[in-house]
Design an enzyme around this catalytic site. Structure first.
Site, mmCIF file in Angstrom:
data_model
loop_
_atom_site.group_PDB
_atom_site.id
_atom_site.type_symbol
_atom_site.label_atom_id
_atom_site.label_comp_id
_atom_site.label_asym_id
_atom_site.label_seq_id
_atom_site.Cartn_x
_atom_site.Cartn_y
_atom_site.Cartn_z
ATOM 1 N N GLY A 69 -0.249 54.733 59.416
ATOM 2 C CA GLY A 69 -1.239 54.238 58.470
ATOM 3 C C GLY A 69 -2.553 54.968 58.593
ATOM 4 N N GLN A 177 -3.174 45.187 56.316
ATOM 5 C CA GLN A 177 -2.972 43.812 56.747
ATOM 6 C C GLN A 177 -2.381 42.919 55.664
ATOM 7 O OE1 GLN A 177 -3.038 42.461 59.613
ATOM 8 N NE2 GLN A 177 -4.048 44.030 60.838
ATOM 9 N N SER A 194 0.529 50.508 56.570
ATOM 10 C CA SER A 194 1.219 50.884 57.795
ATOM 11 C C SER A 194 2.361 49.918 58.061
ATOM 12 C CB SER A 194 0.238 50.863 58.969
ATOM 13 O OG SER A 194 0.823 51.372 60.139
ATOM 14 N N ALA A 195 3.555 50.454 58.316
ATOM 15 C CA ALA A 195 4.767 49.631 58.385
ATOM 16 C C ALA A 195 4.767 48.662 59.552
ATOM 17 C CB ALA A 195 6.000 50.539 58.458
ATOM 18 N N HIS A 196 4.176 49.034 60.677
ATOM 19 C CA HIS A 196 4.264 48.136 61.833
ATOM 20 C C HIS A 196 3.434 46.872 61.649
ATOM 21 C CE1 HIS A 196 0.506 50.210 62.959
ATOM 22 N NE2 HIS A 196 0.259 49.170 63.732
ATOM 23 N N CYS A 320 -16.300 42.901 75.403
ATOM 24 C CA CYS A 320 -15.808 42.888 76.778
ATOM 25 C C CYS A 320 -14.388 43.404 76.898
ATOM 26 C CB CYS A 320 -15.893 41.478 77.348
ATOM 27 S SG CYS A 320 -17.572 40.832 77.369
#
Length: 462
Positions: A69, A177, A194-196, A320
């Site tokens: 992506g 997303q 993006s495929a993942h 953090c």
């Protein structure tokens, strides 16, 4: 062990696994060759492109597959800017774009281009009118995500696309997303995903470029993927990505409604169960599976480790947990609390019982982290008399220590008195004003500290 970080990478969908295994046997050959094995591979590639294009809402010949992506975003931004270099060199982006977009913008600026960032409100959304006002006759490209990766807020893509169309400016949408939940509405010009993110295999992205958009691919190219993504296609992964996209879209309406109920439960219960928590992002116009909240007086990295110890995998945009020890650019742009930040993103199939157990575990985990850090349990009572001002030296100390030290001494000054916190942690610029808003105190402002860093001044009003 409940996995609550689908926004980073969704578990591989069963359909993706089946398609991947099948195409390893059938799709190993070069789809550019004319012999039998090549023709078979080509049929698989064409079918995957058609399925993905249908889900995106574009023509198959407008869509190419990329190695990720991020590569899709970079290729889309650089190609659109180069294609419209005669129109101008101005790039307009929102302040909360994914880092891949912002990195492309940095490269454009380093090459002599102009970049304009459109701010967002406290929910993380851009104002469509403000975005339109940032466009001008020299704008070559605009970029706006469909939904934010960190807080889930949906963006007014259709309205911004209409404004862009009126000025002839192409709009690139990062839909990573949201694409698994549905098509992106509006007249966008370019789209990356993006495929993942939807349960496909990692290493597959897609880039759609509408016909009529001036586009000049940058860098060396070859004959594959219309010259926009050079190199041999990872056909088994591409087939699995397209198959899983079709599968998750078929399930999206029902599963999205179910997960939205679970996320609404988290949004409502966390502030009731845990004191001093700020739930961020738009409560309505958002992704159905994602919620982000920040906890005062908590070290984000420790909090995530403790939740992992309890069996929950979550992520954070907190300073953090960053290798740079700087606040998330998204939280910074929103102006919300960054310390103790937790992002929960539920994968498909998440059980309600897992969410209930998370809500049972979270209060004790947060309380334990606060106790170890010496955080105050409640605001101190007003003293009968005390100095009109105090200085807290928190230089060299990381989040959330500067805020904890402020909270410890605010009760030592009378109403109207001030506390000046000296800090060199970038997170203090977000977290001290956020603490003031949560505690009903007045944030006066900041200036240079004599010993380096910054001096943050807070006036006690209650």
């Amino acid at each position: 062990m409940p996995y609550f970080d689908a926004a980073s990478a969704a578990p591989l969908h069963p359909v993706a696994r089946q398609a991947l295994l099948a195409s390893l046997d059938e799709g190993w050959a070069d789809p550019a060759r004319l012999y039998r094995e090549g023709r078979r591979a080509r049929l698989l590639l064409d079918a995957a492109r058609e399925a993905a294009a249908e889900a995106v809402g574009c023509r198959p010949d407008e869509l190419v597959f990329t190695p990720s992506g991020t590569r899709a975003v970079h290729a889309g931004v650089s190609g659109a800017l180069a294609g419209r270099r005669r129109a101008g060199n101005r790039l307009v982006v929102s302040a909360v774009e994914h880092s891949s977009v912002l990195h492309a913008a940095e490269a454009h600026a380093a090459a002599g281009g102009t970049v304009a960032e459109v701010p967002v409100d406290r929910s993380g959304a851009v104002d469509a009118a403000a975005f339109a006002a940032a466009l001008d006759g020299g704008t070559a490209l605009a970029c706006l995500q469909s939904a934010n990766h960190e807080v889930g807020t949906g963006q007014p893509v259709a309205e911004v696309a209409e404004a862009c169309r009126g000025l002839g400016v192409p709009l690139l949408v990062d839909a990573a997303q949201s694409l698994g939940w549905g098509p992106v509405e509006g007249g966008w010009s370019l789209l990356a995903a993006s495929a993942h993110k939807w349960g496909g295999p990692a290493g597959v992205g897609l880039l759609a470029v509408r016909k009529g958009v001036r586009f000049a691919p940058q860098g060396p190219s070859d004959e594959r993927e219309s010259g926009r993504a050079p190199g041999f296609e990872n056909l088994p992964a591409i087939v699995a990505a397209a198959a899983s996209l079709r599968a998750v879209r078929a399930e999206a309406e029902a599963e999205g409604a179910r997960l939205r109920v679970l996320v609404d439960r988290i949004r409502a219960r966390v502030p009731e169960l845990v004191p001093d928590v700020e739930v961020v992002g738009d409560p309505v116009r958002r992704l159905p599976h994602l919620v982000t909240f920040s906890c005062l007086y908590v070290d984000g990295e420790t909090l995530l480790h403790e939740l992992d110890r309890e069996g929950f995998s979550v992520s954070s945009g907190s300073s953090c947990t960053s290798s740079t020890l700087t606040p998330s650019h998204v939280l910074r742009a929103m102006g919300v609390l960054s310390e103790g930040n937790v992002r929960v993103s539920l994968p498909a199939g998440t059980a309600a019982e897992d969410v209930d157990r998370f809500l049972d575990v979270l209060p004790g985990v947060v309380a334990g982290v606060r106790e170890r850090l010496g955080a105050p349990a409640s605001p101190a009572a007003a003293p009968a008399a005390g100095p009109g001002s105090l200085v807290v030296d928190a230089l060299g100390r990381r989040c959330p220590i500067p805020v904890i030290e402020l909270a410890k001494v605010i009760g030592d000054v009378p109403v109207g008195g001030t506390v000046t916190v000296l800090a060199d942690d970038e997170a203090a610029r977000l977290d001290i004003p956020a603490w003031c808003e949560m505690r009903g105190q007045e944030y006066v402002g900041e200036g240079d500290a004599p010993e380096g860093g910054r001096a943050y001044v807070v006036r006690r009003v209650s």
